[in-house]
Design an enzyme around this catalytic site. Sequence first.
Site, PDB file in Angstrom:
ATOM      1  N   GLU A   1       0.806  -1.223   0.000  1.00 45.71           N
ATOM      2  CA  GLU A   1       0.000   0.000   0.000  1.00 45.71           C
ATOM      3  C   GLU A   1       0.835   1.267   0.000  1.00 45.71           C
ATOM      4  OE1 GLU A   1      -0.521  -2.602   1.947  1.00 45.71           O
ATOM      5  OE2 GLU A   1      -2.545  -3.284   1.470  1.00 45.71           O
TER       6      GLU A   1
ATOM      7  N   PHE B   1      -6.473  -0.796   5.433  1.00 45.45           N
ATOM      8  CA  PHE B   1      -5.243  -1.087   4.691  1.00 45.45           C
ATOM      9  C   PHE B   1      -4.549   0.203   4.254  1.00 45.45           C
ATOM     10  CE2 PHE B   1      -7.698  -5.045   2.984  1.00 45.45           C
ATOM     11  CZ  PHE B   1      -7.739  -5.571   4.267  1.00 45.45           C
TER      12      PHE B   1
ATOM     13  N   HIS C   1     -10.603  -4.438  10.397  1.00 46.34           N
ATOM     14  CA  HIS C   1     -11.283  -4.587   9.111  1.00 46.34           C
ATOM     15  C   HIS C   1     -12.572  -3.775   9.068  1.00 46.34           C
ATOM     16  CE1 HIS C   1      -8.420  -7.541   7.893  1.00 46.34           C
ATOM     17  NE2 HIS C   1      -9.146  -7.990   6.886  1.00 46.34           N
TER      18      HIS C   1
HETATM   19  C1  LIG Z   1      -2.350  -4.219   4.722  1.00 47.68           C
HETATM   20  C2  LIG Z   1      -3.299  -5.187   4.127  1.00 47.68           C
HETATM   21  N1  LIG Z   1      -3.544  -5.139   2.809  1.00 47.68           N
HETATM   22  C3  LIG Z   1      -4.404  -5.994   2.250  1.00 47.68           C
HETATM   23  C4  LIG Z   1      -5.031  -6.932   3.010  1.00 47.68           C
HETATM   24  C5  LIG Z   1      -6.006  -7.911   2.391  1.00 47.68           C
HETATM   25  N2  LIG Z   1      -5.439  -9.256   2.483  1.00 47.68           N
HETATM   26  C6  LIG Z   1      -5.853 -10.126   3.397  1.00 47.68           C
HETATM   27  S1  LIG Z   1      -4.975 -11.537   3.340  1.00 47.68           S
HETATM   28  C7  LIG Z   1      -4.093 -10.993   2.017  1.00 47.68           C
HETATM   29  C8  LIG Z   1      -3.073 -11.809   1.340  1.00 47.68           C
HETATM   30  C9  LIG Z   1      -2.345 -12.638   2.226  1.00 47.68           C
HETATM   31  O1  LIG Z   1      -1.543 -13.477   1.479  1.00 47.68           O
HETATM   32  P1  LIG Z   1      -0.377 -14.215   2.184  1.00 47.68           P
HETATM   33  O2  LIG Z   1       0.408 -13.231   2.975  1.00 47.68           O
HETATM   34  O3  LIG Z   1       0.348 -14.972   1.155  1.00 47.68           O
HETATM   35  O4  LIG Z   1      -1.100 -15.174   3.239  1.00 47.68           O
HETATM   36  P2  LIG Z   1      -2.075 -16.402   2.932  1.00 47.68           P
HETATM   37  O5  LIG Z   1      -3.453 -15.867   2.934  1.00 47.68           O
HETATM   38  O6  LIG Z   1      -1.692 -16.987   1.642  1.00 47.68           O
HETATM   39  O7  LIG Z   1      -1.881 -17.319   4.079  1.00 47.68           O
HETATM   40  C10 LIG Z   1      -4.461  -9.723   1.676  1.00 47.68           C
HETATM   41  C11 LIG Z   1      -3.853  -8.981   0.584  1.00 47.68           C
HETATM   42  C12 LIG Z   1      -4.773  -6.932   4.374  1.00 47.68           C
HETATM   43  N3  LIG Z   1      -5.373  -7.797   5.184  1.00 47.68           N
HETATM   44  N4  LIG Z   1      -3.891  -6.070   4.914  1.00 47.68           N
END
Ligand SMILES: Cc1ncc(C[n+]2csc(CCOP(=O)(O)OP(=O)(O)O)c2C)c(N)n1
Lengths: 330, 294
Positions: free
Chosen positions: A65, A91, A134
């Site tokens: 971000e 976010f 959230h």
């Molecule tokens: C700062 C922020 N940006 C966007 C999100 C939305 N979001 C939730 S989980 C996620 C991706 C997570 O991917 P990863 O770190 O690979 O974890 P996984 O879900 O695969 O375990 C995103 C972008 C968030 N929670 N926080």
Amino acid sequence: MCSEKIRKLSYSLAINEAFHQTMERDTSVIFIGQGVKSPWYVGDTALGLIDRFTEERVIDTPVSENAMTGAAVGAAIVGMRPVVVHPRCDFMMYALDPIINEAANWHYMSGGHSSVPVVFWGVINRSGEQAAQHSQAIHAFFAHTPGLKVVMPATAYDAKGLLISAIQDDNPVVFIDDRWLYRTEDYVPEEFYSVPIGKGVVHRKGKDVTLVAISYMVPEAMKAAEELQLKGIDVEVVDPRTIKPLDEDIIIESAKKTGRVIVADVGWQSFGVAAQISALVSEKAFSSLKAPVKRIALPDIPAPASRTLEKAYYPMSADIITAINKMIVD
Amino acid sequence: MCPVHLYTGQEAVAAGICCHLNPDDYIFSNHRSHGHYLAKGGDLKKLIAEVYCKEKGCSRGRGGSMHVYDLEAGMMGSAPIVAGTISLALGAALASRIRKDNRVSITFLGDGATGEGVLYESLNYAALKKLPIIFVCENNYYSTHLPISEIRVSDQIYKVAQPFGVKTHRVDGNDVLAVSDVAREAVSLCREGQGPVFIEAMTYRMRGHVGPDDNIQGTHTDIRPKEEIEQWRLKDPLTRFEKYLVENNVCTQAYLSDIQECLQKEIEEAHHEACQDAFPDSKEIAKYVFRENT
Ligand SMILES: Cc1ncc(C[n+]2csc(CCOP(=O)(O)OP(=O)(O)O)c2C)c(N)n1
Ligand SMILES: [Mg+2]
């Protein structure tokens, strides 16, 4: 405006239409942010945009971000008109530096030489037991900051018109909407139109109480006003639509007419938009007031997870009705 | 119910790491934290009650599935802001260094978190001060709707730690013994003042990003190819480890089945109890905004 061109559209599709029409007219408009490809993030607001304008201009990003928002600011500095989306305001916290330190101050710091025509779009996406990280509504942070304009449309008509104005504005504009509004419908003209930034609207005329409502509190306010009408209480619903610059005249004029003001906001009560409007009314309409101004906003508490706590946390039309009844009786 | 990010498929990572930790070592986690908490010695009933947002939950129904806290278990907190707790684990490691208490801090992060700058800031500082922290990156090839190829040039995440002078490993995250081997060494290095360590564990989530099939907001957005999911099902960490145990005569299949039956009962009981538990009392909504000074 010819009537056959007016049809009902959902709030989210009104946003979508604003994108289609601005991106078609102006190739410097780009749309960037986490999740623009995925309805899970942005609902149907981005429908068809990639197909039409390609991934060159509709850019899904890594979870970065701070850098992506900074990139939007930088692109704006050199002449693009980016819209950067944060599918939850929460976010956006990582992006406060480019938004506040850089974009908001940029024009002033450059002595008026440089400007930043960027739109920071943040979605309030609360409830559903999603808890404190959230659900946050942080429009007051932005409205507090000199150099940022902040718009919060409550209807599909205003969502389209204000997004178009925000994109066309030569300054950084923070566009905040609420996921709870996405399914609401309104008459939305098909043609390209704008709603002026800084101009409020009276959704409903009334003589007993002025109810200033922000964003999702507008539909709740309308519901409350209709119920109160049955009891003979005549509520005027004022929607500032823009938080900053605030349409002071429309609020003051109504306050002077009714003598009673209630402000309903979707953010926290203390130091927030409702507090600002309350201060405005006491500064400029004090002698017309029959009662102290009342704020209806979130308590100064993080958003809880549990549904029982959420129910107590988010004010709805019933809370507005109670407050108005009390104000009239007192 | 609150959004629940299931850990199914990634169990070997949490188990392989946490089995080397003491109860008073610290872990910090992200949105997919249930497995981390349980592996660290967490309480199943308190976890399930929290997922149902009940007063008996480990965060008293204030945090829900995405905010798991249990200080006694050394679960210092989980938060769904991507990369949000990396620097917090860094701070806990710094505190351990200052207090010379010999604890190790773990930060669990996903491949998606490699997009956030704070990871690199934290790696640099941890290396600079040789802090006792292990960065555990669970690379499950996806961050929500984006495959790793759309967010990075290289899928070799472990290499991000190299320029900072951080020891780094890539390990099969579906092989609990492989994870355990790397973790054992990493933990002892940290205790000897030779931290930090970065571990990339290659794994896969068997469910959608959130909920059983991503349907939390009414749209099916799990874009992963069905064949790919089936390929990974064959590498399931639990069946793999069970096979290893039986083949090497560590225990019998019957013994494993007994364990499984017991666990199944325990889980069902936890759900059953959590369903009966009370929600928080709305009169107590303002409790816990601040701690009462004593
Ligand atoms: C700062 C922020 N940006 C966007 C999100 C939305 N979001 C939730 S989980 C996620 C991706 C997570 O991917 P990863 O770190 O690979 O974890 P996984 O879900 O695969 O375990 C995103 C972008 C968030 N929670 N926080
Ligand atoms: Mg991932």
